[in-house]
Scaffold this active site. Structure first.
Site, PDB file in Angstrom:
ATOM      1  N   HIS A  68       5.002  23.627   3.027  1.00 60.21           N
ATOM      2  CA  HIS A  68       6.054  23.181   3.946  1.00 60.21           C
ATOM      3  C   HIS A  68       6.810  24.441   4.386  1.00 60.21           C
ATOM      4  CE1 HIS A  68       5.769  19.175   1.658  1.00 60.21           C
ATOM      5  NE2 HIS A  68       5.176  19.033   2.825  1.00 60.21           N
ATOM      6  N   GLU A  71      10.422  25.925   3.217  1.00 58.92           N
ATOM      7  CA  GLU A  71      10.728  26.025   1.789  1.00 58.92           C
ATOM      8  C   GLU A  71      10.485  27.474   1.375  1.00 58.92           C
ATOM      9  OE1 GLU A  71       8.488  22.823   0.015  1.00 58.92           O
ATOM     10  OE2 GLU A  71       9.396  21.357   1.370  1.00 58.92           O
ATOM     11  N   HIS A 163       7.184  24.630  -4.159  1.00 60.40           N
ATOM     12  CA  HIS A 163       7.979  24.025  -3.076  1.00 60.40           C
ATOM     13  C   HIS A 163       9.463  24.128  -3.404  1.00 60.40           C
ATOM     14  CE1 HIS A 163       4.730  21.577  -1.016  1.00 60.40           C
ATOM     15  NE2 HIS A 163       4.104  22.062  -2.079  1.00 60.40           N
ATOM     16  N   GLU A 239       8.706  21.886  -7.806  1.00 56.66           N
ATOM     17  CA  GLU A 239       9.898  21.849  -6.957  1.00 56.66           C
ATOM     18  C   GLU A 239      10.920  22.802  -7.565  1.00 56.66           C
ATOM     19  OE1 GLU A 239      10.143  20.356  -4.113  1.00 56.66           O
ATOM     20  OE2 GLU A 239       8.386  19.039  -4.179  1.00 56.66           O
TER      21      GLU A 239
HETATM   22 ZN   LIG Z   1       7.528  20.857   0.016  1.00 52.82          ZN
END
Ligand SMILES: [Zn+2]
Length: 358
Positions: A68, A71, A163, A239
């Site tokens: 993404h 990020e 991420h 994350e």
């Molecule tokens: Zn992501």
């Protein structure tokens, strides 16, 4: 040279295609030396590092960031790692495949260009084979790169897909363990196969600063799932805090992660820490957006892992009716009411005990 690969990749991708100087820069040469080994650029945002000598504790590691595009903290971590290898502060001891995922969306500082890249990693022509556009084509390119890498380095496969999350979280740093039925080489009853991991991993995740681990309950065609499902790799979507622009990230909060990446690059055993502060969750439901009338019944800015009590309404839909918490409290992760029709609008999770060491 190598430490400039990351910025050069992003600069070149943004340079106009009729600028001939953008194709002949020395830092963009396809291969070269670094401390303990050599590097080779396989394609835009795809860099392989090959050690002269594979250390005894080495894993074969895929490290990906920017799947993404907005990020940015993981991209900064990759930049630090490459700089440390370039100046010789770290000495390469393990094969690494470093991937910058979605370069057009990194440049645009957006999550994606046309569609979410992190649901397209599937070896199935019906899903991505007939799709055109930046993200489906990039997914195919990245799947090939991972296939080639793990074919050449089949031992002790590991994929860390890094991420940052859109929203706040009760646990800012957490690992998502993709689901799969197939974990070869370990004989266990089928119902526990999806959570079999090397026994050191949970302690390694704790030492890397993770605060929670979340087990997926069904297939979800993410990049980490790709490595786990098709290559039986140990793989996580990590994350690492909240989305921020380049330069605004607090990398000190990611010290544990930085240390883990350095150990993996040198082929050293990972640091370990007790599991006392690591929480485990299992997905029990997925809220799907099945009609245009679907809406989530809680505030837009609710933090990941916010818990809702029995009897509370989580979503409403004129066709399928309300979703009400039953039996035991549920926590919400990755809520997003604005997904495409028939896509996931939230994961609903419950705490589970730590998996048995073995
Ligand atoms: Zn992501």
């Amino acid at each position: 040279m190598l430490d400039k690969w990351l910025t050069a990749t992003l600069d070149d991708a943004s340079a106009s295609s009729d600028d001939p100087s953008s194709h002949s820069r020395p830092e963009n040469s396809d291969e070269g030396r670094l401390s303990g080994g050599r590097y080779r650029i396989h394609g835009e945002g795809i860099l392989e590092l090959t050690p002269d000598v594979v250390a005894a504790d080495a894993r074969s590691v895929v490290i990906s960031a920017g799947i993404h595009g907005n990020e940015t903290a993981p991209i900064e971590l990759v930049g630090e790692l490459l700089a440390a290898l370039e100046i010789g502060r770290l000495k390469l001891g393990a094969p690494l495949l470093i991937i910058l995922g979605n370069i057009p969306s990194i440049l645009a500082q957006s999550r994606f260009v046309t569609t979410n890249l992190n649901r397209l990693f599937r070896q199935d022509c019906d899903q991505t084979g007939d799709q055109t556009g930046d993200e489906p084509e990039r997914a195919r390119e990245l799947m090939r790169a991972v296939d080639d890498f793990f074919a050449r380095y089949p031992d002790h496969r590991l994929h860390l897909d890094m991420h940052t999350a859109i929203r706040d979280s009760r646990y800012p740093r957490f690992a998502v363990v993709p689901f799969t039925e197939t974990v070869p080489r370990v004989e266990k009853p089928a119902e526990t196969r999806s959570e079999i991991q090397p026994s050191s991993s949970w302690q390694s995740l704790a030492a890397a600063g993770m605060q929670a681990v979340l087990f997926q309950h069904q297939h979800s065609w993410t990049f980490s799932h790709y490595s786990r499902h098709y290559h039986a790799a140990e793989a996580y979507t990590l994350e690492l805090g909240k989305v921020r622009p380049f330069g605004d990230n607090d990398l000190d909060a990611l010290n544990g992660m930085r240390t883990w990446l350095a150990a993996l690059a040198e082929g050293r055993p990972s640091a370990e820490e007790k599991l006392d502060d690591l929480r485990f969750f299992r997905v029990t439901h997925e809220l799907m957006r099945t009609s245009d009338t679907f809406r989530l019944a809680f505030a837009d800015d609710v933090a990941n892992f916010t818990e809702f009590a029995v009897g509370e309404t989580l979503a409403d839909d004129q066709e399928s009716g309300p979703f009400i918490v039953q039996d035991a409290p549920l926590s919400v992760v990755f809520p997003n009411a604005n997904v495409e029709l028939n896509a996931r609008a939230a994961l609903l999770v419950r705490p589970c005990p730590p998996p048995d060491p073995h």
